[in-house]
Every structure is written in C-alpha cells, then in structure tokens.
Design a protein around this motif. Structure first.
Motif, PDB file in Angstrom:
ATOM      1  N   LEU A 246      95.964 -14.949  40.981  1.00  0.00           N
ATOM      2  CA  LEU A 246      94.634 -14.375  41.164  1.00  0.00           C
ATOM      3  C   LEU A 246      93.614 -15.233  40.436  1.00  0.00           C
ATOM      4  O   LEU A 246      93.780 -15.563  39.258  1.00  0.00           O
ATOM      5  CB  LEU A 246      94.608 -12.944  40.625  1.00  0.00           C
ATOM      6  CG  LEU A 246      95.462 -11.933  41.406  1.00  0.00           C
ATOM      7  CD1 LEU A 246      95.500 -10.596  40.667  1.00  0.00           C
ATOM      8  CD2 LEU A 246      94.934 -11.740  42.818  1.00  0.00           C
ATOM      9  N   ALA A 247      92.555 -15.591  41.145  1.00  0.00           N
ATOM     10  CA  ALA A 247      91.514 -16.425  40.561  1.00  0.00           C
ATOM     11  C   ALA A 247      90.521 -15.566  39.791  1.00  0.00           C
ATOM     12  O   ALA A 247      90.374 -14.371  40.060  1.00  0.00           O
ATOM     13  CB  ALA A 247      90.791 -17.193  41.656  1.00  0.00           C
TER      14      ALA A 247
ATOM     15  N   SER B 267      86.707 -12.219  42.043  1.00  0.00           N
ATOM     16  CA  SER B 267      87.269 -11.258  42.995  1.00  0.00           C
ATOM     17  C   SER B 267      88.178 -11.956  43.983  1.00  0.00           C
ATOM     18  O   SER B 267      87.886 -13.062  44.439  1.00  0.00           O
ATOM     19  CB  SER B 267      86.145 -10.534  43.754  1.00  0.00           C
ATOM     20  OG  SER B 267      85.329  -9.813  42.857  1.00  0.00           O
ATOM     21  N   THR B 268      89.274 -11.282  44.336  1.00  0.00           N
ATOM     22  CA  THR B 268      90.204 -11.781  45.340  1.00  0.00           C
ATOM     23  C   THR B 268      90.529 -10.659  46.309  1.00  0.00           C
ATOM     24  O   THR B 268      90.871  -9.546  45.900  1.00  0.00           O
ATOM     25  CB  THR B 268      91.507 -12.283  44.687  1.00  0.00           C
ATOM     26  OG1 THR B 268      91.194 -13.285  43.731  1.00  0.00           O
ATOM     27  CG2 THR B 268      92.442 -12.868  45.735  1.00  0.00           C
TER      28      THR B 268
ATOM     29  N   GLU C 119      89.593 -15.840  47.932  1.00  0.00           N
ATOM     30  CA  GLU C 119      88.948 -15.839  46.622  1.00  0.00           C
ATOM     31  C   GLU C 119      87.441 -15.886  46.837  1.00  0.00           C
ATOM     32  O   GLU C 119      86.924 -16.851  47.400  1.00  0.00           O
ATOM     33  CB  GLU C 119      89.424 -17.020  45.792  1.00  0.00           C
ATOM     34  CG  GLU C 119      90.927 -17.010  45.538  1.00  0.00           C
ATOM     35  CD  GLU C 119      91.434 -18.313  44.951  1.00  0.00           C
ATOM     36  OE1 GLU C 119      90.603 -19.200  44.684  1.00  0.00           O
ATOM     37  OE2 GLU C 119      92.660 -18.447  44.771  1.00  0.00           O
TER      38      GLU C 119
END
Length: 872
Positions: A771-772, A775-776, A866
C-alpha cells in the motif's frame, strides 16, 4: 653485409633464404618461389659467387645491392620478386602470392626489403623458449609482410615468446597474427616492465607531442593545449595504484603559454563509473585564472576520507617556467611553487590518514574527468604550454621550502628508491611515452620501463589486425590494448596473468571478438570511446573486478557469455553519452556461484548489470545471479539515468528482458533498482522468472515503486505450487504521475495475478500488493471452483488510507461486493464466503476462504489504483 654458409653453389645476385638445415640453422640456399611458398623467407642477395659448403657474403635486409650485382639494369623503379632461378626480376604489379625481395630504382640498384604474405617468426630468429627476448624477431616478421596491401600472416609456432616492449600492430587493412593454439602459442610481456603485450594502434597516432625541454638533462617536454585531447592515463600502469599510501608526492615543472582561461588541469586522479556515483579524486593539481597577476595553483587530496585543499595565489606567471610539488607526509599536505633556482612558496594544511583512491579513477595528464571511467570525459582541460619531468613518489619528497630544481629528476637507483613513476620524455617509442618505475624493485635492480599509450588528438588512420589462436600475458598491463581498431578480429584468444584483459577504445568500429577467454585482476573486456557495432561471442572472464565494461558505448551485440566471479563488483557495466547506445545480449550467464558463503562478508558485488544513460538494453535467455553474494541488497539490475547530455537534456531508455532468470541476493530488496531523471523508462519482463532466495524474509518485488518512474513490468513467471498447480506470477505496473522535484511516484496502477487453494474452512491470502502512502483503491476479480465443478465469481472493492506514520485505515467497515454470481443458481452457494480485501502489515491481500469440509481453488486478478495526493 653478412656472411653465412651455403648449401648449394650460388652466383652474385642470387636471392638467398634459409636452407632449413637442423645442424646449421644459419645455412642459406637459393630462394625459389616454391621454397618461399613452403613457409620460409628471404635472407638477402649474394654479393659474390660461392661454392656449396663455403661461406658467402650477402646483402641483408635493408641494404642496397648495386645494379651490377643485382643484374636488373636500368628501367623504371619497380618492385622486385624472385624468379624460378632465384634471380631478382622487376614486376610492375607483383602477383598476390609473389615474395617481394625489395624495390629497385631507375638505375637498377636494389634495396633489400623482403615483403610477402606469410612469415614464420622463427624464420626471423624468434626462439619461443620463454627465455629469449623475441620482440625484435617478431617485429621483423611483421615488417616483412607485403607493404602494397598491408596484409599477410605472421605465424607463431608453439612456444612462449618473451617481449621486452609491447608489440605494435599498425596499418589498414592489417595483418593476421596466427598461433598454433591459444594454449601453446603464448606471447608474454614478462620482463618486469609495465604495458600491454600487444598494442593495436596506427603508428601515425605517435606518442604524446613533445617540444623543447624546460629543464636541463636528456629528453624533451610534453606539449599540451586547451581544447586538444592529447593526454596520457598514468593508471594504465599499476605503478599509480596509490590507494592506502601513508605518504605521497607528485612533482612537475610547467610553463603556461598563451592565454589561460578558467580552471586548467595539470595532473589529476579522477573519474567515476556513473553519474549516480559520488565524485572521487585521490589527488589533483590545477591552475586557476583569477584575472589577477599570475595564475593560482590549487591542489587537493583525499586523505583519511576527506578532501584536503591547498592553494597559492599568483604563484605561476604566464610564460615563466615554474616547479610545482604536492606532498603529504602523514601529518600535513603541502603545496609548493617556484621558478627553477629560486626558493619555493608553500601552503600547507593539516591532514591524517591514508591516501584514498577509488578503482574508478584514472590518473590523467592535462585533464580532469568527471565520469566515463575507465576512459575519460574531460571537464577541466589542459593548460596551454609544456610540462617536464613528472615524478610520483610514495613518500613526502619535500617537507619544507626548497630551491626549485633546474635539472630533470635523475634516473639512477639511489635517487628513486620510493619513486612510483618518473616521466622525463626521454624514451618515447612508437605510440608510447615511456617512463620509469622503481615500485617493488629491490635496491640496485634498476627501473622498470612503463609504456603509456598516447590518447590521440585526431583520427589519422585505422589499424585492422586479425589475431587468432594466441595467448597473451602481461601482469603489469593489458593483454591487448588498442585504439582505432577498425574491423579488428580476435578469435580463439586467451589472456591470462594480466592486470587488464583486453581494452579497445576510440572508434574501434565493427570489431569481432569470438571464443575469448580472459583471466585478469582488474578489467576483463573493456570497450570505450564510441567503439560501435561490436560483436562479442563466447566470452568467458574470471577473476576480474569488472568483467565487461562498455563506456560511451554505441552498440554491442553479445552472445554466449559466462562471467562473474567472487572478485566481481559489477560483471556488466554499460554507460553511454550517445542518444542511440545499445546492448543486445543472448545467452548471457552472470553467476556468483563460486562466492563461498564462508568467505568474509566484505564482497563488493553491487549488481549483475549496471547501466547509466544507456538508450536500449535487450537481454534474452540470460541468467542474472547475485544470489550467492554476501553483499547486502545486491539487486540483479541497477538502471541509472542521472546524466544530462550536453544540449540534449536527460536520457531516455527502454529495457527488455525475454525469458531471463533473475536470482537476487538473499538481502536484496528488489530485483531492479531504477534511479535518476523522472522520465519514461519502460522495463519489460517477458516470460522472465525470479527466484526468492531461501534466506529472504519475504517476497522480492521486481522494483521499489518510488524508484520506478514510468515503469511498466509486463509478464511474470510460470511456476508450480506445492499443491501441483501451475500458476502465472507477475503482472504489470503503470505509473501515471510523479513529483518532478523528488522523483517519487504520486499515482500508479498495479495489477497482480495468482492462484491458490483453501481447504476445510481455511483461507489463503493471494496477490500481495504494498500500500502506497495516501489512498489506494483495490478491485479484485476472484473465481472459485469446487471438486464437483461448481463455481462462482466475485468482484470486490476496498479502499485504504495510509498515513505518513504508516498507519493503514480501511475506507469502510467491510469489503464491498459489487458483483457475485454462481454457475447454477445465479448466486454463489450459500455457504461460500465472499473473498475479502484486507491489509496485512501495510500490504493489501485478497483473503479467500473455503467452507467447512470443502476444498476450493481460487484464481485472482487484483488491480490497485494508487490515488494522486492532494498535497500539503
């Protein structure tokens, strides 16, 4: 004239050749075309008659035979060949197979200079016994080949041919050097001197230009000019490997002529592999135009891990001879300057620790290089003027102000016990400037000669040799060192016991290397300086720190290589200034398999392949293995695109890997590392396979997202699970937006596929995606099948937010199912649970669960979007 016994009756004017008598190798006989075609050569022309068994006086090579003796008579100047009666005759255009005895003038006087298409070096006196200096005999054999075409074959029977100086192959279209085999016909530059065993270079290049000396004593002075590329790399010799010295000195005498401008290099240690590497300079001496009276002299040295600088303003007047010295005694760095015969001015700085020199540095005369090792790309160029009597020492030759010398440094042993290299410009030969080194020599043993190849100022000609079935050895130089080698061919060549294996540079276009084996200490095979369209097939390199280096490469085609050993730093290093440089390899095997795990953990492996601003790289059916390296975080490929080309902006590149195996080291965090300008760098993985080392703590990604601007990975790997299922691992990553200031990815889309089996109420996590920050949004398409053929399909969505503190928060309390249906009722069976998108340790996974007592097989495709951050 010379004398020798003759096997047959001869008349004055008869052409003579060796009789081939084992009891008397010096015995001569009459030379006929048939005898010459059998492999012998011309010895000379009889000056008077002689009976068989007696001695004959004869005109040897390079001597002039009077017209009356030669019997040619008056006529046009022509080439002279041998007729069936062993008599010299004129030929306007000799047949291609004719042995040319020499040339005659209009009066009929013959100059004996035998030229032909084949020469056995032993016919010219070479012994090949590993003891005799065979340089003169081999050179005579080379010189005997046909001058009209510049072609012919020099043959080396089995033997070890010692050299006192490098062999020089010059001329276009060139000659062929042919041995019996690369194991049995070996050329060895083992006299203790420094330099290549074989030099491929046009003689017209000459040595470094020289002019009138600035000091008294034998020799001249080197001539330098701004904007000209005449230079020497003193680090072609290991005499100037100075890393770790506790004390050091460099001295020279200069005179600046003409108008100076900016910063001008005198003597510098400089250069680095790529623009991403930090600049490093062991030492440097510069002249600086400050606009005031006289030039400032500035010097720097990397001592104990820091740069120490000293400077003297106005110390070098234009047009005035000045002695310069930079010394370090372990406590202080001192810079001296003064006219010969006067007391020097001095500037000094405290310093402590050893002198530090990186492997990626040359030691240049007259320029400073900022990158493009192992050649150079000048940033500061030479001053306009002359330089004389250069001396490098492993001690501080001066520790207080002194009277600058008026004479060149002497070359006796007593004065040079600590001298690493001395160049007085007094022994220039061929294309070499020759210096002296006492490094490692016992007292009274005399100096080794150091042969330094001139980096030419312009392209006067080309040299195109063919070298087959020969071995080369040169512990203090390169096995083969060449420049301007157009259409050169090296076939079944072996280089062992060498500092560098094979080095070709400066417009060596269309070269062919095949069945080449190299065992070297520093460089294996190196191509540089717009060396283009080179084929390298069946290459094996062992023991080198850099197995293959291509600097400023325009184009290389490679096939069937086996490289990489425990001493490797980067087996393949590729850089390019050109906007069209490429490397295309098929069957490249790069392996660290002989790196023992029990060895100390100081191995310097950094990557299997490292590139810098290379436009195109294609590797097919190749193996890139750093898996046994003890170096931490050793990826398979490092791609650097930091270089801004002059006037052309930052580089663009695309890399493709087809059916390649990637074996990163146990501590690697990625298979690929990309850095540099945030421009499109598409990387395509087609049918590739990556192997996670057993010691690795978790999955090894193809690349780190924040290092991958505009990267697309297409493809994956086919493997078999523990349950016997064949699955496709891989996907594609697309970068949509990035921060131009930091180069970090701001928006991207990832896709991943996977299969798995959940058994008896258990679950399986599939398609892990990091997860970046920000927000993803994730969308998973999941299909499940039971053992009776029943099935169902879901499309599920979930969003996550990730804070700067790495805290992950779901957007909603539960995963949203947007679509679900089954194969019979239109909906999944009631006891089948919909898959869930969850976060585990900062990574999103698709958790697939089977009902109690059932076994379900899952096929998953996950897309992760992403989102673009709003910014501060």
């Amino acid at each position: 004239m010379a004398t020798a016994a003759v096997a047959v009756d001869v008349a004055a004017g008869d052409v003579l050749c060796p009789a081939g008598d084992p009891a008397d190798p010096g015995k001569l006989t009459k030379a006929t075309p048939g005898a010459l075609l059998a492999g012998t050569t011309v010895a000379g022309v009889a000056a008077r008659p002689a009976a068989a068994g007696s001695r004959v006086t004869y005109f040897a090579a390079s001597e002039v035979v009077p017209a009356a003796t030669a019997g040619l008579g008056a006529g046009l100047a022509r080439a002279v060949v041998v007729d069936a009666s062993a008599r010299p005759v004129r030929r306007t255009a000799p047949d291609p197979g004719a042995w040319v005895v020499g040339t005659c003038d209009a009066r009929g006087a013959l100059t004996v200079a035998p030229h032909h298409g084949f020469a056995d070096v032993k016919d010219f006196g070479a012994k090949g016994d590993g003891l005799t200096d065979d340089w003169a005999a081999i050179t005579a054999a080379m010189d005997s080949l046909a001058p009209a075409t510049g072609t012919g074959t020099v043959y080396f029977p089995a033997g070890y041919y010692n050299l006192s100086r490098p062999l020089l192959v010059s001329g276009f279209p060139g000659i062929e050097m042919l041995g019996e085999s690369r194991e049995s016909s070996v050329i060895r530059f083992l006299t203790g001197h420094h330099g290549p065993a074989l030099c491929v270079c046009p003689a017209e290049v000459g040595h470094l230009p020289t002019g009138d000396a600035l000091l008294s004593g034998p020799g001249k002075a080197g001539v330098l000019a701004r904007g000209r590329s005449n230079t020497l790399d003193f680090r072609d010799s290991p005499a100037l490997d100075v890393d770790g010295l506790a004390a050091f000195s460099v001295e020279c005498t200069v005179r600046v002529d003409g108008t100076p401008a900016g910063t001008m290099a005198v003597l510098t240690s400089s250069g680095r592999r790529t623009a991403r590497d930090p600049e490093h300079q062991a030492f440097g001496v510069y002249l600086v135009d400050t606009g005031a009276g006289g030039l400032a002299v500035s010097a720097t040295a990397r001592i104990g891990g820091r740069d120490v600088t000293a400077r003297l303003d106005g110390a070098v007047p234009v047009g005035v001879t000045t002695h310069l010295a930079l010394t370090y005694d372990g406590a202080r760095l001192r810079l001296f300057a003064g006219a010969p015969g006067t007391t020097t001015a001095v500037a000094e700085r405290p310093a402590a620790g050893p002198l530090q020199q990186a492997l990626e540095e040359g030691v240049y005369l007259g320029l400073y290089s900022s990158y493009s090792w192992p050649e150079y790309h000048p940033e500061h160029q030479a001053f306009p003027g002359r330089i004389d009597s250069i001396r490098f020492s492993s001690k501080a030759t001066r520790t207080a102000a002194f009277t600058a010398p008026t004479a060149k440094f002497p070359t006796d042993d007593a004065s040079n016990r600590d001298t690493l290299l001395l160049v007085n410009f007094d022994r220039d030969v061929d294309v070499f400037t020759v210096g002296y080194s006492w490094r490692g020599r016992p007292p009274g043993a005399g100096a080794d000669l150091v042969y330094l190849l001139h980096h030419f100022d312009k392209i006067p000609a080309y040299s195109s040799p063919v070298v087959r079935r020969l071995g080369f050895q040169s512990p203090r130089g390169a096995g083969i060192h060449g420049q301007l080698g157009l259409n050169a061919v090296l076939d079944r060549v072996k280089v062992t016991a060498a500092r560098d294996g094979i080095r070709f540079r400066d417009n060596s276009y269309l070269a062919e290397f095949e069945h080449v084996e190299i065992v070297a200490d520093r460089l294996g095979l190196q191509l540089s300086g717009n060396t283009a369209l080179v084929n390298v097939k069946r290459l094996q390199v062992r023991g080198a720190q850099y197995d293959f280096v291509a600097t400023d490469v325009v184009g290389v085609f490679a096939r069937d290589w086996y490289i990489g050993t425990q001493r490797s730093i980067v087996p393949v290093l590729l850089t390019s200034q050109a906007s069209f440089g490429f490397f295309h390899g098929v069957g490249i095997g790069i392996s660290s398999e002989d790196v023992a795990r029990a060895e100390p953990k100081d191995r310097r492996w950094q990557a299997a392949v490292m590139t810098a601003s290379l436009t195109s790289l294609v590797l097919e059916s190749s193996t890139l293995d750093t898996g046994n390296s003890d170096t931490t975080q050793c990826p398979c490929v490092i791609v650097d695109s930091s270089l801004n080309r002059a006037g052309g902006g930052p580089s663009e590149s695309n890399y493709t890997f087809v059916n390649c195996d990637f074996w990163p080291s146990p501590d690697a965090k990625s298979v690929f590392v990309l850095s540099g300008e945030t421009l499109p760098h598409p990387v395509r993985i087609i049918g590739g396979r990556k192997t996670k080392p057993a010691a690795a703590p978790g999955p090894i990604p193809w690349t780190l997202p924040q290092q991958a601007p505009f990267v697309s990975f297409v493809g994956g790997a086919v493997s078999t699970t523990d349950d016997g299922l064949t699955q496709w691992r891989g996907g594609k990553d697309w970068i949509f937006a990035y921060d131009t200031g930091t180069g970090r990815v701001q928006a991207a889309e990832r896709e991943s596929q996977a299969t798995g089996v959940a058994v008896a109420g258990g679950s399986v996590d599939l398609c892990a995606v990091p997860l970046a920050p920000g927000s993803t949004v994730l969308t998973a398409e999941v299909a499940a099948t039971d053992s009776r053929g029943g099935g169902a399909r879901w499309i599920v969505e979930q969003g996550f937010g990730k804070s700067a503190a790495a805290v992950v928060t779901p957007w909603a309390a539960a995963t949203r199912v947007t679509d679900a249906f089954g194969s019979e009722s239109g909906a999944p069976p009631s006891d089948w649970q919909a898959p869930a998108l969850i976060a585990v340790d900062g990574t999103a996974v698709v958790r697939c669960t089977a009902p109690a007592g059932q076994r379900l097989a899952f096929t998953v495709r996950l897309k992760a979007l992403e989102a673009l951050p709003a910014g501060p």
